[in-house]
Design a protein around this motif. Sequence first.
Motif, PDB file in Angstrom:
ATOM      1  N   LEU A 119     -28.814  14.961 -12.914  1.00  0.00           N
ATOM      2  CA  LEU A 119     -28.708  13.603 -13.172  1.00  0.00           C
ATOM      3  C   LEU A 119     -30.112  13.070 -13.623  1.00  0.00           C
ATOM      4  CD1 LEU A 119     -26.518  12.701  -9.982  1.00  0.00           C
ATOM      5  CD2 LEU A 119     -25.714  12.961 -12.497  1.00  0.00           C
ATOM      6  N   THR A 120     -30.157  12.451 -14.599  1.00  0.00           N
ATOM      7  CA  THR A 120     -31.509  12.067 -15.132  1.00  0.00           C
ATOM      8  C   THR A 120     -31.677  10.575 -15.372  1.00  0.00           C
ATOM      9  OG1 THR A 120     -31.572  14.091 -16.209  1.00  0.00           O
ATOM     10  CG2 THR A 120     -33.081  12.309 -17.070  1.00  0.00           C
ATOM     11  N   ALA A 121     -32.765   9.919 -15.086  1.00  0.00           N
ATOM     12  CA  ALA A 121     -33.013   8.526 -15.312  1.00  0.00           C
ATOM     13  C   ALA A 121     -34.501   8.614 -16.270  1.00  0.00           C
ATOM     14  CB  ALA A 121     -33.212   7.736 -14.254  1.00  0.00           C
ATOM     15  N   ARG A 122     -34.500   7.922 -17.320  1.00  0.00           N
ATOM     16  CA  ARG A 122     -35.663   7.921 -17.914  1.00  0.00           C
ATOM     17  C   ARG A 122     -36.360   6.578 -17.861  1.00  0.00           C
ATOM     18  NH1 ARG A 122     -34.672   8.742 -23.371  1.00  0.00           N
ATOM     19  NH2 ARG A 122     -34.779  11.113 -22.915  1.00  0.00           N
ATOM     20  N   ILE A 123     -37.667   6.168 -17.377  1.00  0.00           N
ATOM     21  CA  ILE A 123     -38.075   4.864 -17.138  1.00  0.00           C
ATOM     22  C   ILE A 123     -39.382   4.615 -17.958  1.00  0.00           C
ATOM     23  CG2 ILE A 123     -36.920   4.577 -14.737  1.00  0.00           C
ATOM     24  CD1 ILE A 123     -39.751   5.278 -13.816  1.00  0.00           C
ATOM     25  N   THR A 124     -39.630   3.228 -18.260  1.00  0.00           N
ATOM     26  CA  THR A 124     -40.857   2.936 -18.647  1.00  0.00           C
ATOM     27  C   THR A 124     -41.472   2.053 -17.624  1.00  0.00           C
ATOM     28  OG1 THR A 124     -40.028   3.116 -21.064  1.00  0.00           O
ATOM     29  CG2 THR A 124     -41.939   1.724 -20.567  1.00  0.00           C
ATOM     30  N   ALA A 126     -51.105  -1.110 -20.275  1.00  0.00           N
ATOM     31  CA  ALA A 126     -50.590   0.002 -20.969  1.00  0.00           C
ATOM     32  C   ALA A 126     -49.182   0.099 -20.429  1.00  0.00           C
ATOM     33  CB  ALA A 126     -51.300   1.036 -20.938  1.00  0.00           C
ATOM     34  N   SER A 127     -48.334   1.157 -20.948  1.00  0.00           N
ATOM     35  CA  SER A 127     -47.054   1.536 -20.638  1.00  0.00           C
ATOM     36  C   SER A 127     -47.192   3.119 -20.356  1.00  0.00           C
ATOM     37  CB  SER A 127     -46.131   1.160 -21.509  1.00  0.00           C
ATOM     38  OG  SER A 127     -45.913  -0.122 -21.492  1.00  0.00           O
ATOM     39  N   ALA A 128     -46.221   3.643 -19.624  1.00  0.00           N
ATOM     40  CA  ALA A 128     -46.180   5.092 -19.487  1.00  0.00           C
ATOM     41  C   ALA A 128     -44.495   5.378 -19.449  1.00  0.00           C
ATOM     42  CB  ALA A 128     -46.760   5.633 -18.272  1.00  0.00           C
ATOM     43  N   THR A 129     -44.004   6.322 -19.741  1.00  0.00           N
ATOM     44  CA  THR A 129     -42.580   6.811 -19.597  1.00  0.00           C
ATOM     45  C   THR A 129     -42.731   7.893 -18.480  1.00  0.00           C
ATOM     46  OG1 THR A 129     -42.754   8.401 -21.532  1.00  0.00           O
ATOM     47  CG2 THR A 129     -41.940   5.943 -21.766  1.00  0.00           C
ATOM     48  N   ALA A 130     -41.637   7.738 -17.779  1.00  0.00           N
ATOM     49  CA  ALA A 130     -41.200   9.144 -16.802  1.00  0.00           C
ATOM     50  C   ALA A 130     -39.916   9.563 -16.783  1.00  0.00           C
ATOM     51  CB  ALA A 130     -41.907   8.819 -15.401  1.00  0.00           C
TER      52      ALA A 130
END
Length: 166
Positions: free
Chosen positions: A93-98, A136-140
């Motif tokens: 199960l995967t969630a991509r966040i910013t 700034a922003s980052a994704t994880a």
Amino acid sequence: MKLRHARAVAVFGIAVLALTGARGSGGGGCDNSSSGSSSSSSSSSGGSGHTDNDSESNSSSGGSVSGGGGSAGQASRDITIDKCAYDAATKNLTARITVKNDGALDYDYSVTMKFSGSGAVPATAVKTGIAVAAGASATAELTTPYVGTGDGSEYTKCEVSRASRL
């Protein structure tokens, strides 16, 4: 309590309020357990959004971010769920966040994601040390093993159950 102590407490309270912000709790999100179209949602206090049916997923998705007070509430408002799906290739199960840091300081974020749905056993994923510079922003990506035997379609909702920043 002496007057000088009362003044010191008042000044400290105002300083904390000024540093953390006086915004109310909020955060938007969505749960599209029966929808097959793309959508997003946001609230006036920061909010978040997500997109359904990412080309990399095999199930519909939903996401929400719940905010609270103080630094943890601000951390929740800084997070947007971009993808919430079952990844058939990895069986996760995967969630991509910013994570968007509009503040004046650099922060390291910790996020706990809850995966749920109708008939699904709730699952969680934790990601710590998401470094985001000021402005700034980052994704994880947060992942947890899928323990079911099907195609993961019972998981229709992702939500940030806990978030903090240091």
